[in-house]
Design a protein around this motif. Structure first.
Motif, PDB file in Angstrom:
ATOM      1  N   ASP A 182       0.954  -1.146   0.001  1.00 47.54           N
ATOM      2  CA  ASP A 182      -0.015  -0.120  -0.153  1.00 47.54           C
ATOM      3  C   ASP A 182       0.848   1.158   0.036  1.00 47.54           C
ATOM      4  N   ALA A 183       0.219   2.315  -0.496  1.00 42.35           N
ATOM      5  CA  ALA A 183       1.139   3.549  -0.435  1.00 42.35           C
ATOM      6  C   ALA A 183       0.208   4.518   0.423  1.00 42.35           C
ATOM      7  N   GLY A 184       0.820   5.244   1.280  1.00 45.30           N
ATOM      8  CA  GLY A 184       0.158   6.192   2.153  1.00 45.30           C
ATOM      9  C   GLY A 184      -0.221   7.450   1.589  1.00 45.30           C
ATOM     10  N   VAL A 185      -1.031   8.093   1.546  1.00 48.37           N
ATOM     11  CA  VAL A 185      -1.844   9.399   1.085  1.00 48.37           C
ATOM     12  C   VAL A 185      -1.496  10.428   1.844  1.00 48.37           C
ATOM     13  N   ARG A 186      -0.898  11.569   1.094  1.00 47.20           N
ATOM     14  CA  ARG A 186      -0.523  12.931   1.885  1.00 47.20           C
ATOM     15  C   ARG A 186      -1.514  13.815   0.954  1.00 47.20           C
ATOM     16  N   VAL A 187      -2.088  14.981   1.976  1.00 46.94           N
ATOM     17  CA  VAL A 187      -2.500  15.925   1.116  1.00 46.94           C
ATOM     18  C   VAL A 187      -2.218  17.351   1.705  1.00 46.94           C
ATOM     19  N   GLY A 188      -1.437  18.019   0.870  1.00 49.52           N
ATOM     20  CA  GLY A 188      -0.917  19.379   1.303  1.00 49.52           C
ATOM     21  C   GLY A 188       0.315  19.029   1.953  1.00 49.52           C
ATOM     22  N   GLY A 189       1.137  17.936   1.703  1.00 51.48           N
ATOM     23  CA  GLY A 189       2.230  17.427   2.486  1.00 51.48           C
ATOM     24  C   GLY A 189       2.001  16.944   3.889  1.00 51.48           C
ATOM     25  N   GLN A 190       1.083  16.797   4.261  1.00 51.32           N
ATOM     26  CA  GLN A 190       0.703  16.066   5.403  1.00 51.32           C
ATOM     27  C   GLN A 190      -0.045  14.660   5.204  1.00 51.32           C
ATOM     28  N   GLY A 191       0.494  13.633   6.059  1.00 47.24           N
ATOM     29  CA  GLY A 191      -0.217  12.410   6.301  1.00 47.24           C
ATOM     30  C   GLY A 191      -1.592  12.209   6.520  1.00 47.24           C
ATOM     31  N   THR A 192      -2.410  11.587   5.993  1.00 51.11           N
ATOM     32  CA  THR A 192      -3.847  11.464   6.278  1.00 51.11           C
ATOM     33  C   THR A 192      -4.106  10.178   7.031  1.00 51.11           C
ATOM     34  N   GLY A 193      -3.204   9.240   7.115  1.00 46.48           N
ATOM     35  CA  GLY A 193      -3.501   7.962   7.755  1.00 46.48           C
ATOM     36  C   GLY A 193      -4.117   6.955   6.789  1.00 46.48           C
ATOM     37  N   GLU A 194      -4.772   7.629   5.612  1.00 49.57           N
ATOM     38  CA  GLU A 194      -5.204   6.259   4.663  1.00 49.57           C
ATOM     39  C   GLU A 194      -3.751   5.962   3.644  1.00 49.57           C
ATOM     40  N   GLU A 195      -4.593   4.661   3.253  1.00 52.31           N
ATOM     41  CA  GLU A 195      -3.410   4.069   2.220  1.00 52.31           C
ATOM     42  C   GLU A 195      -4.367   3.636   1.022  1.00 52.31           C
ATOM     43  N   LEU A 196      -3.462   3.719  -0.099  1.00 54.20           N
ATOM     44  CA  LEU A 196      -4.074   3.556  -1.413  1.00 54.20           C
ATOM     45  C   LEU A 196      -3.613   2.151  -1.846  1.00 54.20           C
ATOM     46  N   THR A 197      -4.681   1.110  -2.053  1.00 49.61           N
ATOM     47  CA  THR A 197      -4.006  -0.099  -2.573  1.00 49.61           C
ATOM     48  C   THR A 197      -4.224  -0.503  -3.861  1.00 49.61           C
ATOM     49  N   ILE A 198      -3.170  -0.566  -4.521  1.00 47.74           N
ATOM     50  CA  ILE A 198      -2.894  -0.917  -5.857  1.00 47.74           C
ATOM     51  C   ILE A 198      -2.687  -2.147  -6.322  1.00 47.74           C
ATOM     52  N   ASP A 199      -1.625  -2.769  -5.749  1.00 45.96           N
ATOM     53  CA  ASP A 199      -1.184  -4.496  -5.960  1.00 45.96           C
ATOM     54  C   ASP A 199      -1.097  -4.801  -7.495  1.00 45.96           C
ATOM     55  N   PRO A 200      -0.042  -4.074  -8.048  1.00 46.41           N
ATOM     56  CA  PRO A 200      -0.227  -4.219  -9.500  1.00 46.41           C
ATOM     57  C   PRO A 200       0.406  -5.567 -10.042  1.00 46.41           C
ATOM     58  N   TRP A 201       0.191  -5.855 -11.164  1.00 44.69           N
ATOM     59  CA  TRP A 201       0.814  -6.659 -11.936  1.00 44.69           C
ATOM     60  C   TRP A 201       1.871  -6.281 -12.979  1.00 44.69           C
ATOM     61  N   VAL A 202       3.036  -7.016 -13.224  1.00 42.18           N
ATOM     62  CA  VAL A 202       3.935  -6.375 -14.090  1.00 42.18           C
ATOM     63  C   VAL A 202       4.184  -7.455 -14.885  1.00 42.18           C
ATOM     64  N   VAL A 203       3.821  -7.399 -16.314  1.00 42.86           N
ATOM     65  CA  VAL A 203       4.231  -8.508 -17.236  1.00 42.86           C
ATOM     66  C   VAL A 203       5.121  -7.873 -18.244  1.00 42.86           C
ATOM     67  N   GLY A 204       6.164  -8.625 -18.410  1.00 41.89           N
ATOM     68  CA  GLY A 204       7.327  -8.207 -19.277  1.00 41.89           C
ATOM     69  C   GLY A 204       7.789  -9.339 -20.188  1.00 41.89           C
ATOM     70  N   VAL A 205       8.662  -8.644 -21.391  1.00 42.74           N
ATOM     71  CA  VAL A 205       9.398  -9.784 -22.205  1.00 42.74           C
ATOM     72  C   VAL A 205      10.895  -8.991 -22.249  1.00 42.74           C
ATOM     73  N   GLY A 206      11.835  -9.862 -22.360  1.00 37.31           N
ATOM     74  CA  GLY A 206      13.246  -8.997 -22.664  1.00 37.31           C
ATOM     75  C   GLY A 206      14.151 -10.219 -23.408  1.00 37.31           C
ATOM     76  N   ILE A 207      15.367  -9.777 -23.522  1.00 31.60           N
ATOM     77  CA  ILE A 207      16.522 -10.459 -24.134  1.00 31.60           C
ATOM     78  C   ILE A 207      17.488 -10.256 -22.973  1.00 31.60           C
ATOM     79  N   GLY A 208      18.234 -11.511 -22.660  1.00 30.50           N
ATOM     80  CA  GLY A 208      19.258 -11.370 -21.627  1.00 30.50           C
ATOM     81  C   GLY A 208      20.525 -12.063 -22.274  1.00 30.50           C
ATOM     82  N   ALA A 209      21.426 -11.802 -21.602  1.00 28.28           N
ATOM     83  CA  ALA A 209      22.799 -12.399 -21.903  1.00 28.28           C
ATOM     84  C   ALA A 209      23.544 -12.992 -20.577  1.00 28.28           C
ATOM     85  N   ARG A 210      24.226 -14.225 -20.684  1.00 32.14           N
ATOM     86  CA  ARG A 210      24.883 -14.789 -19.343  1.00 32.14           C
ATOM     87  C   ARG A 210      26.344 -14.477 -19.758  1.00 32.14           C
ATOM     88  N   PHE A 211      27.085 -14.336 -18.504  1.00 27.59           N
ATOM     89  CA  PHE A 211      28.566 -14.315 -18.592  1.00 27.59           C
ATOM     90  C   PHE A 211      29.308 -15.162 -17.574  1.00 27.59           C
TER      91      PHE A 211
END
Length: 211
Positions: A182-211
């Motif tokens: 979770d990420a804490g929410v701030r308003v005007g630079g002050q903590g509110t005590g509330e939290e934002l729940t996003i819980d994302p998925w990250v799906v990726g592809v790539g090319i790699g090399a071994r050494f």
């Protein structure tokens, strides 16, 4: 930004480390995938929240470049440092047409992984578990009024993926990561005590090399 600087320094160190062993490796006629202890992967990923952070509030996904560096303690057990090379930019929407703002985030994670099978298998699945932090910046939410900001999200990250060996050095990768935190929410630079729940998925592809 401290997390991003740490990622840059650590990735540079891990990426440079194989060069120290390159001369020895090139002189070893019996060198194979079993002898390679370092791997780097570059690619792209889409980050999409798993849920709406609040009733009537939605956050779109986005695509950004990602990079990782791994050290293999054994042919099957690795430690991976992974992160976004640029920021994911999200549109924030409320009920109804149009957006109400945008926010950027840039995650970094350290994981332990288990890679199944021998290093020279054509297809090698792997799983991992680790810790991540995701820095939020450039929040522009709600238009006029007090600035709404998000604190750094922190929590566990699970990974599952597959490597497709091209030869002893090069491979392609597809993976999915789930971040719980979770990420804490701030308003005007002050903590509110509330939290934002996003819980994302990250799906990726790539090319790699071994050494």
């Amino acid at each position: 930004m401290k997390s991003i600087r740490t990622l840059t320094i650590a990735l540079a160190a891990l990426a440079a480390a194989p060069a120290a062993f390159a001369q020895d490796a090139s002189s070893d006629a019996g060198s194979s995938a079993y002898d390679k202890r370092f791997a780097v992967v570059g690619g792209a990923a889409i980050l999409k929240p798993d849920r709406d952070p609040a009733p009537g509030l939605k956050i779109d996904g986005d695509v950004a470049p990602v990079i990782s560096a791994s050290w293999y303690a054994t042919p099957n057990i690795a430690v991976e440092l992974w992160g976004a090379a640029d920021k994911f930019n999200h549109r924030v929407k409320a009920d109804g047409p149009g957006k109400i703002g945008t926010v950027d985030q840039q995650p970094i994670a350290l994981s332990g992984q288990y890679h199944f099978g021998a290093p020279d298998k054509v297809m090698r699945p792997f799983v991992g578990l680790g810790y991540y932090e995701s820095n939020f910046s450039n929040e522009s939410i709600g238009g006029d009024g007090a600035h709404v900001g998000l604190e750094t999200a922190k929590g566990a990250m699970a990974t599952a993926g597959m490597d497709f060996n091209i030869n002893q050095t090069w491979f392609a990768r597809a993976d999915a990561r789930y971040m719980k935190g979770d990420a804490g929410v701030r308003v005007g630079g002050q903590g509110t005590g509330e939290e934002l729940t996003i819980d994302p998925w990250v799906v990726g592809v790539g090319i790699g090399a071994r050494f």
